[in-house]
Design an enzyme around this catalytic site. Structure first.
Site, short mmCIF file in Angstrom:
data_model
loop_
_atom_site.label_atom_id
_atom_site.label_comp_id
_atom_site.label_asym_id
_atom_site.label_seq_id
_atom_site.Cartn_x
_atom_site.Cartn_y
_atom_site.Cartn_z
N HIS A 162 8.18 8.41 28.49
CA HIS A 162 9.45 9.33 28.44
C HIS A 162 10.10 9.37 29.85
O HIS A 162 9.50 9.34 30.70
CB HIS A 162 9.00 10.65 28.05
N ASP A 171 0.75 12.98 30.68
CA ASP A 171 1.92 13.71 30.00
C ASP A 171 1.25 13.78 28.50
O ASP A 171 1.16 13.03 27.83
CB ASP A 171 3.09 12.50 29.87
N GLN A 203 3.09 14.98 23.47
CA GLN A 203 2.90 14.35 22.16
C GLN A 203 1.54 14.32 21.81
O GLN A 203 1.20 13.95 20.68
CB GLN A 203 3.36 13.11 22.01
N LYS A 224 6.55 21.93 21.09
CA LYS A 224 6.21 20.87 20.24
C LYS A 224 5.02 21.17 19.52
O LYS A 224 4.35 20.21 18.66
CB LYS A 224 5.94 19.52 21.06
N CYS A 247 14.80 9.22 24.67
CA CYS A 247 14.43 9.25 26.24
C CYS A 247 13.39 8.37 26.60
O CYS A 247 12.49 8.63 27.40
CB CYS A 247 14.05 10.77 26.57
#
Length: 407
Positions: free
Chosen positions: A121, A198, A201, A224, A361
């Site tokens: 991302h 990261d 997700q 999220k 993104c």
């Protein structure tokens, strides 16, 4: 608890869009919120709205207890050793920037390497680009396999004794690829580098154990994972966080302020300058309560079943290109013949179906895929096979419409 019972807890899902029942397939962008989270935030504003830490009055104590209690919930949720290792941020982007600006600039120099992947991302690319520019370090990329996965052999080839930071997304927001971050962390550590993950997700969709992953930093976003927007967290190993300097200065994060010198509070508060996102933190705590009640293993199994079903059904549509590996998280990204993804999303929206269209993104990944944009359907605990069927029906209608217009 079955999916129909879960759906009843999300007020927004009980509506029509453009005269059709809402089919929400955009949870990778932001998830919907259950009544429990909405009510908890409202309860704070209605019942004990106050600033935290500074006040000795009852409302201030209640707000502080809610704010710090939520920090403990985050710690437990990702299995950090201590709440000192949990720093509240505005989300994953802020968390990654904090690591880059504070740890990165202080520990990377000319001749050093920062290693990432082309699937990242933008929030896990641009901060490292900036660090590389300002320090003279080299930014390197682990190559992708044809199906959009990472080979550990390629990781071994890319990470060297000059590598100081390896930063990789746990799950791709485009391909659905689940990266082997535990194994990558082991390779990074073998070369003396720190591992940044990261987790935007992955945290909403699977059980996270930062100690088992042995990552040095882990970033997540509340919005999220059925929580409110504007709140997230950075996990960092205590030994690393203690050596890092704050990048925001002002109230809340100080210990002593003199005319010419100041000192900082202990962890984690030295990184939380100003009035914090109190309602957001309390809402994040409520979101974690909700997810743990459902069970992260149950959520992951449900999404895996949906992803498999979606891949099977979408593969039946002629002219549809699906990107990413066979084994994936609950994300399916695709293009439909020569129809622009924005046009696909527009027709689907007319049918009450919400999907994402664009570069997500991830422009370097779009270039790697040799496309300018894609459409993306993403699933969560409140989605059903009927939602997938509606998507398939909507895509067939899209093909028919544009076939008629341009045929």
């Amino acid at each position: 608890m079955n999916v129909q019972e879960i759906r009843k807890m999300f007020p927004i899902l009980d509506q029509e869009v453009n005269g059709k029942p809402l089919v929400y397939l955009d949870s990778a962008a932001t998830s919907q919120k259950p009544a429990q989270v909405i009510d908890k935030i409202s309860e704070y504003y209605r019942g004990y709205n106050s600033n935290v830490h500074r006040g000795v009055h009852t409302l201030g104590t209640l707000a502080t207890d809610g704010y710090e209690g939520a920090r403990e919930k985050v710690r437990k949720f990702i299995n950090a050793k201590s709440t000192e290792e949990i720093v509240y941020t505005r989300g994953t982007t802020t968390a990654l920037n904090l690591v880059a600006q504070s740890y990165g600039k202080a520990n990377v120099g000319a001749g050093d390497e920062i290693v990432i992947t082309p699937m990242e991302h933008h929030s896990n690319i641009i901060p490292w680009q900036q660090v590389a520019k300002e320090t003279g370090a080299t930014l390197k990329y682990i190559p992708l396999q044809k199906d959009g996965t990472i080979s550990l052999e390629d990781v071994e080839k890319t990470v060297t004794s000059n590598t100081k930071i390896v930063s990789v997304m746990h799950v791709s927001n485009v391909l659905g690829t689940v990266n082997p971050v535990k194994e990558i962390a082991a390779i990074a550590h073998k070369h003396g580098a720190v591992m940044v993950v990261d987790g935007a997700q992955s945290t909403p969709h699977m059980k996270i154990d930062v100690q088992d992953l042995d990552c040095d930093f882990f970033a997540l976003s509340g919005h999220k994972m059925v929580g409110p927007t504007g709140i997230g967290a950075l996990y960092g190993k205590k030994a690393l966080l203690e050596k890092m300097e704050p990048i925001e200065f002002g109230g809340e994060m100080i210990d002593f302020v003199g005319l010419y010198e100041s000192t900082w509070k202990e962890l984690p508060w030295k990184f939380e300058g100003g009035t914090p996102i109190i309602a957001g933190a309390i809402g994040l705590g409520a979101a974690i309560d909700f997810l743990e009640e459902i069970g992260m293993d149950n959520i992951e199994a449900h999404e895996q079943k949906l992803a498999n079903y979606a891949m099977e059904r979408l593969s039946e549509i002629d002219g549809l290109t699906i990107y990413g590996p066979k084994h994936r998280a609950g994300v399916v990204t695709f293009n439909c013949d020569d129809v622009h993804p924005h046009d696909v999303a527009t027709v689907l929206d007319a049918e009450g179906i919400a999907v994402r269209a664009g570069h997500h993104c991830a422009q370097p990944l779009m270039k790697w895929l040799d496309v300018t944009a894609t459409a993306r359907a993403s699933f969560y605990l409140y989605n059903t096979e009927e939602d997938v069927d509606a998507l398939v029906k909507g895509l067939i209608k899209t093909k028919e419409y544009f076939g008629h217009v341009f045929g």
